[in-house]
Design a protein around this motif. Structure first.
Motif, PDB file in Angstrom:
ATOM      1  N   CYS A  62      -5.423  13.384  -7.273  1.00 34.78           N
ATOM      2  CA  CYS A  62      -4.986  14.657  -7.089  1.00 34.78           C
ATOM      3  C   CYS A  62      -4.076  15.008  -8.325  1.00 34.78           C
ATOM      4  N   GLY A  63      -3.906  14.521  -8.859  1.00 32.48           N
ATOM      5  CA  GLY A  63      -2.952  14.698 -10.085  1.00 32.48           C
ATOM      6  C   GLY A  63      -0.917  14.983  -9.989  1.00 32.48           C
ATOM      7  N   LYS A  64      -1.239  15.008  -8.432  1.00 34.11           N
ATOM      8  CA  LYS A  64       0.657  14.882  -8.339  1.00 34.11           C
ATOM      9  C   LYS A  64       1.376  13.947  -9.094  1.00 34.11           C
ATOM     10  N   THR A  65       2.409  14.021  -8.837  1.00 32.87           N
ATOM     11  CA  THR A  65       3.688  12.743  -9.826  1.00 32.87           C
ATOM     12  C   THR A  65       4.663  12.704  -7.972  1.00 32.87           C
ATOM     13  N   GLY A  66       4.654  11.129  -8.329  1.00 32.66           N
ATOM     14  CA  GLY A  66       5.737  11.047  -7.229  1.00 32.66           C
ATOM     15  C   GLY A  66       5.978  11.436  -5.758  1.00 32.66           C
ATOM     16  N   GLU A  67       5.028  11.854  -5.448  1.00 32.43           N
ATOM     17  CA  GLU A  67       4.892  11.994  -4.225  1.00 32.43           C
ATOM     18  C   GLU A  67       4.109  10.574  -3.532  1.00 32.43           C
ATOM     19  N   TRP A  68       4.861   9.405  -3.640  1.00 30.66           N
ATOM     20  CA  TRP A  68       4.315   8.592  -3.435  1.00 30.66           C
ATOM     21  C   TRP A  68       5.436   8.269  -1.165  1.00 30.66           C
ATOM     22  N   THR A  69       4.310   7.413  -0.773  1.00 26.62           N
ATOM     23  CA  THR A  69       4.929   7.034   1.686  1.00 26.62           C
ATOM     24  C   THR A  69       6.005   5.734   0.657  1.00 26.62           C
ATOM     25  N   GLU A  70       6.596   5.151   1.339  1.00 28.38           N
ATOM     26  CA  GLU A  70       7.260   3.706   0.736  1.00 28.38           C
ATOM     27  C   GLU A  70       5.741   2.667   1.282  1.00 28.38           C
ATOM     28  N   PRO A  71       5.879   1.471   0.030  1.00 27.50           N
ATOM     29  CA  PRO A  71       4.922   0.624   0.345  1.00 27.50           C
ATOM     30  C   PRO A  71       4.912  -0.233   1.948  1.00 27.50           C
ATOM     31  N   ARG A  72       3.538  -0.580   2.155  1.00 35.16           N
ATOM     32  CA  ARG A  72       3.619  -1.310   3.597  1.00 35.16           C
ATOM     33  C   ARG A  72       2.632  -2.137   3.337  1.00 35.16           C
TER      34      ARG A  72
ATOM     35  N   LEU B 211       0.885  -1.048  -0.144  1.00 33.00           N
ATOM     36  CA  LEU B 211      -0.252  -0.205   0.052  1.00 33.00           C
ATOM     37  C   LEU B 211       0.682   1.333   0.564  1.00 33.00           C
ATOM     38  N   VAL B 212       0.288   2.194  -0.982  1.00 32.13           N
ATOM     39  CA  VAL B 212       1.542   3.401  -0.620  1.00 32.13           C
ATOM     40  C   VAL B 212      -0.316   4.982  -0.805  1.00 32.13           C
ATOM     41  N   GLU B 213       1.145   5.613  -0.030  1.00 34.55           N
ATOM     42  CA  GLU B 213      -0.684   6.651   0.552  1.00 34.55           C
ATOM     43  C   GLU B 213       0.450   7.687  -0.731  1.00 34.55           C
ATOM     44  N   CYS B 214      -0.581   8.544  -1.263  1.00 27.31           N
ATOM     45  CA  CYS B 214       0.008  10.111  -1.641  1.00 27.31           C
ATOM     46  C   CYS B 214       0.130  10.823  -0.549  1.00 27.31           C
ATOM     47  N   ARG B 215       1.188  11.814  -0.790  1.00 29.17           N
ATOM     48  CA  ARG B 215       1.674  12.663   0.397  1.00 29.17           C
ATOM     49  C   ARG B 215       1.085  13.917   0.456  1.00 29.17           C
ATOM     50  N   ASN B 216       0.135  13.855  -1.289  1.00 29.90           N
ATOM     51  CA  ASN B 216      -0.291  15.100  -1.274  1.00 29.90           C
ATOM     52  C   ASN B 216      -1.713  15.839  -0.704  1.00 29.90           C
ATOM     53  N   CYS B 217      -2.561  14.417  -0.755  1.00 29.56           N
ATOM     54  CA  CYS B 217      -4.080  14.613  -1.402  1.00 29.56           C
ATOM     55  C   CYS B 217      -4.147  13.626   0.224  1.00 29.56           C
ATOM     56  N   HIS B 218      -3.676  12.735   0.084  1.00 29.15           N
ATOM     57  CA  HIS B 218      -3.114  11.234   1.352  1.00 29.15           C
ATOM     58  C   HIS B 218      -4.789  10.377   1.330  1.00 29.15           C
ATOM     59  N   ARG B 219      -4.448  10.052  -0.312  1.00 31.03           N
ATOM     60  CA  ARG B 219      -5.585   9.013  -0.583  1.00 31.03           C
ATOM     61  C   ARG B 219      -4.332   7.527  -0.968  1.00 31.03           C
ATOM     62  N   ARG B 220      -4.754   6.656   0.023  1.00 35.21           N
ATOM     63  CA  ARG B 220      -4.320   4.938  -0.543  1.00 35.21           C
ATOM     64  C   ARG B 220      -4.725   3.713  -1.816  1.00 35.21           C
ATOM     65  N   PHE B 221      -2.752   3.741  -2.602  1.00 34.41           N
ATOM     66  CA  PHE B 221      -3.403   3.215  -3.093  1.00 34.41           C
ATOM     67  C   PHE B 221      -2.994   1.593  -3.697  1.00 34.41           C
ATOM     68  N   ARG B 222      -3.338   0.391  -4.171  1.00 33.90           N
ATOM     69  CA  ARG B 222      -2.162  -0.652  -4.266  1.00 33.90           C
ATOM     70  C   ARG B 222      -1.436  -0.080  -4.954  1.00 33.90           C
ATOM     71  N   VAL B 223      -0.201  -0.972  -4.472  1.00 34.58           N
ATOM     72  CA  VAL B 223       0.848  -0.484  -5.688  1.00 34.58           C
ATOM     73  C   VAL B 223       1.022  -1.185  -7.323  1.00 34.58           C
ATOM     74  N   ASP B 224       0.518  -1.904  -7.470  1.00 35.57           N
ATOM     75  CA  ASP B 224       0.482  -2.823  -8.519  1.00 35.57           C
ATOM     76  C   ASP B 224      -0.619  -2.430  -9.396  1.00 35.57           C
ATOM     77  N   ILE B 225      -1.535  -2.709  -8.647  1.00 34.30           N
ATOM     78  CA  ILE B 225      -2.909  -1.349  -9.206  1.00 34.30           C
ATOM     79  C   ILE B 225      -2.446   0.031  -9.777  1.00 34.30           C
ATOM     80  N   LEU B 226      -2.243   0.619  -9.235  1.00 32.84           N
ATOM     81  CA  LEU B 226      -1.135   2.531  -9.597  1.00 32.84           C
ATOM     82  C   LEU B 226      -1.469   2.388 -10.626  1.00 32.84           C
ATOM     83  N   LEU B 227       0.047   0.495 -10.535  1.00 31.09           N
ATOM     84  CA  LEU B 227       1.062   1.473 -11.559  1.00 31.09           C
ATOM     85  C   LEU B 227       0.746   0.590 -13.442  1.00 31.09           C
TER      86      LEU B 227
END
Ligand code: ATP
Length: 449
Positions: free
Chosen positions: A121-131, A89-105
Motif C-alpha cells: 500500500c506504500g505506507k511507511t513505518g506502519e508495522w506491528t511488532e514482529p512475531r 513476521l510483521v503486518e502492515c497496520r494499514n493494508c494488513h498484508r504480512r511480510f517477513r522482516v528480513d526480506i522486507l528490509l
C-alpha cells in the motif's frame, strides 16, 4: 545481464510457450504455487537428471533414496523444526498484508522497520511488532482431526535421509565417507512468497547428505563447496559472472559452517538481485545425535577395521530444483534485433533444452512434409525430442523454436528432395549449414552430449 523486468518477461514467455503456468489459474490462481507445462516439465526433469547423474550415477560413494513426504511427527521435534523453523513476521497496520522482516528490509533497502515502506500500500513505518510464524504445513493423519494425529508436510527432504542413514549404509554396504542423495517435494508456508518460482510454497529440493568422520568435516565442506559451485557453471551452463559464493555470517542452530551459491536474477530478488540457489552446510553431528536422542535408537557408524564407533558429521548440499530451473531460464533469456524485429531467444544449454530439434518442410508440397515427418520420427525413435512444424512462414517457425529454446532446426527443401541434404540452423548464431540427411543423428549427438 538481467534487467529489472526480466521476471515479468519470463512469466509471460513461460505461459506463451508452455514452460510454467499459474496453479489453478481459472480460479484466479493459488498463492505462489506454479504448474510446469509441456516444455517446463522437460526442462526441470533435465535439470534433475543432470543432478542425479552427477551425484549418484557417476559416483560409487553416493546412494539414492526416495523417502516419503509424511514422516513421524517426532522427526520434526528432533530436527528442531517445531521449535525453530520460524520467521519473524510483521503486518502492515494499514493494508494488513504480512511480510517477513528480513526480506522486507532487503527488498525495500530500509535499515530498520520504521523506515520500511509497505510494498503493497506504500505506507511507511506502519508495522506491528514482529512475531514468530512456523513455516510448516500441518495436516491430520487418519479420520480424526485432533492434535494426536497432527502430521507435517516436510519442509525439507533432508530428514528422510537422516532417519534412513543406517538402512542405506548397511544395505548398500557403504563405508564412511559416503553420501545419500534425494530429490523430492518440500513445503513451506512462506510469508512473503513471490518472484515467480523463486520462492513458492510447494517446491522440489535436490539434497545430498555426506557422512564423514568427525575431524575430516572441514576438508569435505571445502571439497563440496567447490564441486557444487562448478556444477552450476559446467552442467547448468550458468554464466560465471552471474554466480557467486556467499558465506553465512549468522549460522543456523545445526551448522558450524555454511554458505550459499547465489545467482544474479536481478529485480527484487534477494540481496540486490542476487538470490540463493544452493546451500552448503556443515551440519556437524547435530541431526543424527538428535534423532538418536528422540528415537532411543543408536545411530552410530561402526568401523570394524579401525575398531571405532562414532556419530558421523554431515556435509549437506541442498539445491532447489525450481530455483535452479528458474536460473537456467533467466540465464538463457535474450532479446536481439533481427531485420528490425525483436527476436526473443532462450539460449539454454543443448543438453538441458526441452526440445532438441525442430523439423520443418520448407513448403507443404513436393513430398517435403513426408520427408520431414520421416526425419522427425527417426529422431524420436532415437530418443532425441523433436518437434514437427509445417504451419506458417519458415521465419515464424524458427522464431517459435528460438523462444522455446530449441537449439537446432532442420529444414527439408528442394535440395533435400534432389540431393538428400538438409539445412541445420543454429538457434544462437542463426547460421545454417547444409549436411547430408543421414548425418543428422551424428551431428546432433555430438552437440547434445
Ligand atoms: P531462503 O533463505 O531463500 O528462504 P533457505 O536458506 O531457507 O532459503 P534452504 O533451507 O537452505 O533455503 O533450502 C535449500 C534450497 O531449497 C534453497 O537454496 C532453494 O534453492 C530451495 N528453496 C528453499 N525454499 C524455497 C522456496 N520457498 N521456494 C523455492 N525453492 C526454495
Amino acid at each position: 545481464m538481467a534487467d529489472n523486468d526480466l521476471m515479468e518477461k519470463l512469466v509471460s514467455l513461460s505461459k506463451r510457450r508452455g514452460y510454467v503456468f499459474q496453479s489453478s489459474e481459472i480460479y484466479g490462481g493459488t498463492g505462489s504455487v506454479w504448474d510446469y507445462g509441456p516444455l517446463g516439465v522437460e526442462l526441470k526433469r533435465n535439470v534433475k537428471d543432470a543432478w542425479w547423474r552427477a551425484m549418484v550415477h557417476e559416483r560409487d560413494d553416493i546412494e539414492g533414496l526416495d523417502a516419503a513426504i509424511l514422516m513421524h511427527p517426532k522427526v520434526w521435534e528432533a530436527s528442531g523444526h517445531v521449535e525453530n523453523f520460524t520467521d519473524p513476521l510483521v503486518e502492515c497496520r494499514n493494508c494488513h498484508r504480512r511480510f517477513r522482516v528480513d526480506i522486507l528490509l532487503a527488498e525495500t533497502g530500509a535499515a530498520e522497520m520504521e523506515a520500511a515502506r509497505c510494498p503493497s500500500c506504500g505506507k511507511t513505518g506502519e508495522w506491528t511488532e514482529p512475531r514468530s510464524f512456523n513455516l510448516m504445513f500441518k495436516t491430520f493423519m487418519g479420520p480424526a482431526e485432533d492434535s494426536a494425529n497432527v502430521v507435517y508436510l516436510r519442509p525439507e527432504t533432508a530428514q528422510g535421509i537422516y532417519v534412513n542413514f543406517l538402512n542405506v549404509q548397511q544395505s548398500a554396504r557403504q563405508k564412511i565417507p559416503f553420501g545419500i542423495a534425494q530429490i523430492g517435494k518440500a513445503f513451506r508456508n512462506e510469508i512473503t512468497p513471490g518472484n515467480f518460482t523463486f520462492r513458492t510454497r510447494e517446491f522440489e529440493q535436490m539434497e545430498m547428505q555426506f557422512f564423514v568422520k568427525p575431524g575430516s568435516d572441514e576438508a569435505f565442506f571445502e571439497q563440496w563447496r567447490e564441486a557444487r559451485f562448478k556444477w552450476h557453471t559446467d552442467v547448468l551452463g550458468l554464466s560465471p559472472d552471474r554466480l557467486r559464493y556467499h558465506p553465512h555470517e549468522k549460522l543456523a542452530h545445526y551448522a558450524s559452517a555454511a554458505g550459499d551459491v547465489e545467482f544474479y536474477f536481478g529485480g527484487t530478488i534477494g540481496d540486490g538481485g542476487w538470490g540463493e540457489i544452493e546451500g552448503i552446510h556443515n551440519r556437524t553431528d547435530f541431526d543424527l545425535k538428535r534423532h538418536q536422542e528422540y528415537s532411543g535408537k543408536r545411530l552410530e557408524y561402526i568401523d570394524p577395521a579401525a575398531g571405532e564407533r562414532y556419530i558421523p558429521y554431515i556435509i549437506e548440499t541442498s539445491v532447489g530444483a525450481d530455483r535452479a530451473t528458474l536460473a537456467v531460464l533467466a540465464n538463457a533469456y535474450r532479446e536481439d534485433v533481427v531485420d528490425g524485429e525483436t527476436r526473443v531467444v532462450l539460449s539454454i544449454k543443448p543438453s538441458l533444452a526441452p526440445l532438441k530439434c525442430g523439423v520443418f518442410p520448407l513448403v507443404k508440397k513436393d513430398g517435403m512434409p513426408d520427408r520431414a515427418t520421416q526425419i522427425h520420427e527417426d529422431l524420436r525413435r532415437r530418443g532425441i525430442p523433436s518437434f514437427y512444424d509445417e504451419a506458417g512462414a519458415i521465419g515464424r517457425r524458427y522464431r517459435r523454436q528460438d523462444e522455446a529454446g530449441t537449439p537446432f532446426c532442420i529444414t527439408v527443401d528442394g535440395e533435400t528432395m534432389e540431393q538428400g541434404t538438409v539445412t541445420i540452423r543454429d538457434r544462437d548464431t542463426m547460421e545454417q549449414s547444409r549436411i547430408a540427411q543421414d548425418q543428422i543423428p551424428a551431428f546432433l549427438a555430438e552437440r547434445l552430449a
